[in-house]
Design an enzyme around this catalytic site. Structure first.
Site, mmCIF file in Angstrom:
data_model
loop_
_atom_site.group_PDB
_atom_site.id
_atom_site.type_symbol
_atom_site.label_atom_id
_atom_site.label_comp_id
_atom_site.label_asym_id
_atom_site.label_seq_id
_atom_site.Cartn_x
_atom_site.Cartn_y
_atom_site.Cartn_z
ATOM 1 N N GLY A 114 0.789 -1.222 0.000
ATOM 2 C CA GLY A 114 0.000 0.000 0.000
ATOM 3 C C GLY A 114 0.822 1.273 0.000
ATOM 4 N N GLN A 139 -7.594 -0.194 3.702
ATOM 5 C CA GLN A 139 -8.458 -0.727 4.753
ATOM 6 C C GLN A 139 -9.855 -1.110 4.263
ATOM 7 O OE1 GLN A 139 -7.798 -1.676 7.767
ATOM 8 N NE2 GLN A 139 -5.740 -0.860 8.015
ATOM 9 N N SER A 197 -3.481 -3.510 -0.522
ATOM 10 C CA SER A 197 -2.354 -4.264 0.026
ATOM 11 C C SER A 197 -2.762 -5.700 0.310
ATOM 12 C CB SER A 197 -1.874 -3.593 1.316
ATOM 13 O OG SER A 197 -0.796 -4.301 1.891
ATOM 14 N N HIS A 236 -1.453 -8.015 2.575
ATOM 15 C CA HIS A 236 -1.438 -8.580 3.928
ATOM 16 C C HIS A 236 -2.609 -8.135 4.797
ATOM 17 C CE1 HIS A 236 0.190 -5.166 6.457
ATOM 18 N NE2 HIS A 236 0.436 -4.709 5.244
ATOM 19 N N THR A 248 11.830 -7.366 -10.824
ATOM 20 C CA THR A 248 11.139 -8.585 -11.237
ATOM 21 C C THR A 248 9.830 -8.727 -10.475
ATOM 22 O OG1 THR A 248 13.265 -9.646 -11.674
ATOM 23 C CG2 THR A 248 11.344 -11.088 -11.442
ATOM 24 N N CYS A 279 2.384 1.997 11.392
ATOM 25 C CA CYS A 279 3.347 2.802 10.641
ATOM 26 C C CYS A 279 3.811 4.032 11.412
ATOM 27 C CB CYS A 279 2.746 3.226 9.301
ATOM 28 S SG CYS A 279 2.427 1.832 8.206
#
Length: 383
Positions: free
Chosen positions: A69, A177, A197, A199, A235, A325
């Site tokens: 994200g 979220q 994102s 996870h 990659t 974060c």
């Protein structure tokens, strides 16, 4: 330990893990290689792109894969500002945006752009009239997150998108979220770009994506890249993308049932705090359709959030004091500042977030633990 920090990250789904292993061993080729092994990896990658675009109801040609994200937010803003709809140097954002948004905007502030940060009302929402009044002739970008990661409020994305359309302004939204938690089929096609994102939806860490309206002729931030149509170098993480796609398929198909489950858990948890309600302030939207039920942001008067978190940890419950974060920072969270909460009160903030494995018994046990802590350490009244 009972986990109540799903807004920070979720465990990898077992089926997604199996997909990762299969992709990593059977589709291991570089998706940009021209031989058949590379072609197989490329075919899998494009299948994932098409599937994820279909889940979000957007054009697959605008979907690009990233490391998560934060990178998605940064690259989306860079791309939109490389191709504005009109001349200008003014950007509007919410005060409570994710740190990756603030970092990107600070970079552009250093380049001469002007940034207007909008506060939130006491219910954690952008005031639409304040947004309208902040728009100038030179406004070229508005960025407002869909769901706040700390209190779970859902911003009026459709209304903001309409305002942007009327004023010829790009609109980016952080969907990290909300992706997989809310039906996005109506709002996703309305905006210039959004981020997501892996996870957060029981996929692997280190993988995510960004959607950019294919009609936008953006310029790459990293010059000379060949992967993802030049959107980013490196990659492509095909196994991670395949696992994220498997996790997304699973969570998107259970959005309605999960939502109702979280409503039930939220109600049970808040009722469990009944005997200490005079010490608890819950930060939430007034209307149910503006609140993600799986995230509860609150403060317990008289007890610092970090102390409460450590006490809960000691008793076997994993909660948080806000976004992972910004853990370790001494200043109160952005959402508290944006809502005008005083610093001392903001330091009492904690976040509880549910996942699909959370049970009613789990939340009742957590509620009992919080009640015990408040009584032991004599929390004060919020009034």
């Amino acid at each position: 330990m009972i986990y109540f920090d799903f807004a920070a990250t979720a465990p990898l789904d077992k089926e997604a893990a199996e997909v990762y292993l299969q992709a990593a061993t059977e589709f291991f080729g570089n998706s940009s290689s021209l031989h058949d092994i590379g072609g197989s990896a490329s075919a899998l990658l494009e299948n994932c792109r098409e599937e994820l675009a279909g889940l979000a109801n957007v054009n697959k040609n605008g979907l690009f894969f990233t490391s998560g994200g934060s990178e998605s937010n940064f690259l989306a803003i860079e791309a939109l500002l490389s191709a504005p709809k009109k001349q200008g140097n003014h950007i509007i954002s919410g005060m409570a945006e994710h740190s990756s948004i603030h970092s990107a905007l600070n970079r552009f502030k250093g380049l001469g752009y002007e940034i207007t940060f909008l506060p939130l009302n006491p219910f954690g929402l952008i005031n639409i009239e304040d947004l309208r009044e902040a728009i100038r002739p030179e406004t070229i970008l508005i960025t407002v997150q869909h769901v706040n990661s700390e209190i779970g409020t859902i911003q009026p994305i459709e209304k903001i998108a309409q305002i942007c359309l009327e004023n010829n302004i790009h609109f980016h939204s952080d969907f990290v979220q909300s992706f997989g938690k809310i039906n996005l089929s109506k709002v996703a096609p309305l905006i210039s770009s959004f981020s997501f994102s892996g996870h957060k939806i029981y996929g692997p860490k280190g993988v995510g994506g960004v959607y950019l309206d294919p009609s936008i002729s953006w310029r790459p931030f990293f010059p000379g890249g060949s992967h993802e149509k030049g959107f980013r170098p490196g990659t492509v993480n095909v196994p991670g993308i395949a696992a994220m796609t498997a996790a997304a398929q699973k969570i998107f198909h259970s959005v309605s049932g999960d939502f109702n489950h979280y409503v039930k858990l939220r109600k049970a948890f808040l009722e469990a705090l009944g005997t200490i309600k005079q010490s608890v302030q819950v930060f939430e939207a007034e209307e149910n359709d503006s609140q993600l039920p799986s995230i509860i942001g609150l403060r317990v008067a008289g007890i610092e959030g970090q102390w409460m978190m450590l006490e809960c940890n000691r008793k076997g419950f994993a909660i948080s004091t806000g976004s992972a974060c910004q853990v370790g920072m001494q200043t109160p969270s952005k959402i508290m500042k944006a809502m005008g909460v005083k610093d001392e009160q903001a330091k009492e903030f904690i976040r509880i977030s549910f996942g699909r494995s959370t049970t009613v018994n789990d939340v009742l046990r957590l509620g009992d633990a919080l009640v015990g802590i408040v009584k032991e350490y004599k929390g004060t009244s919020v009034i």
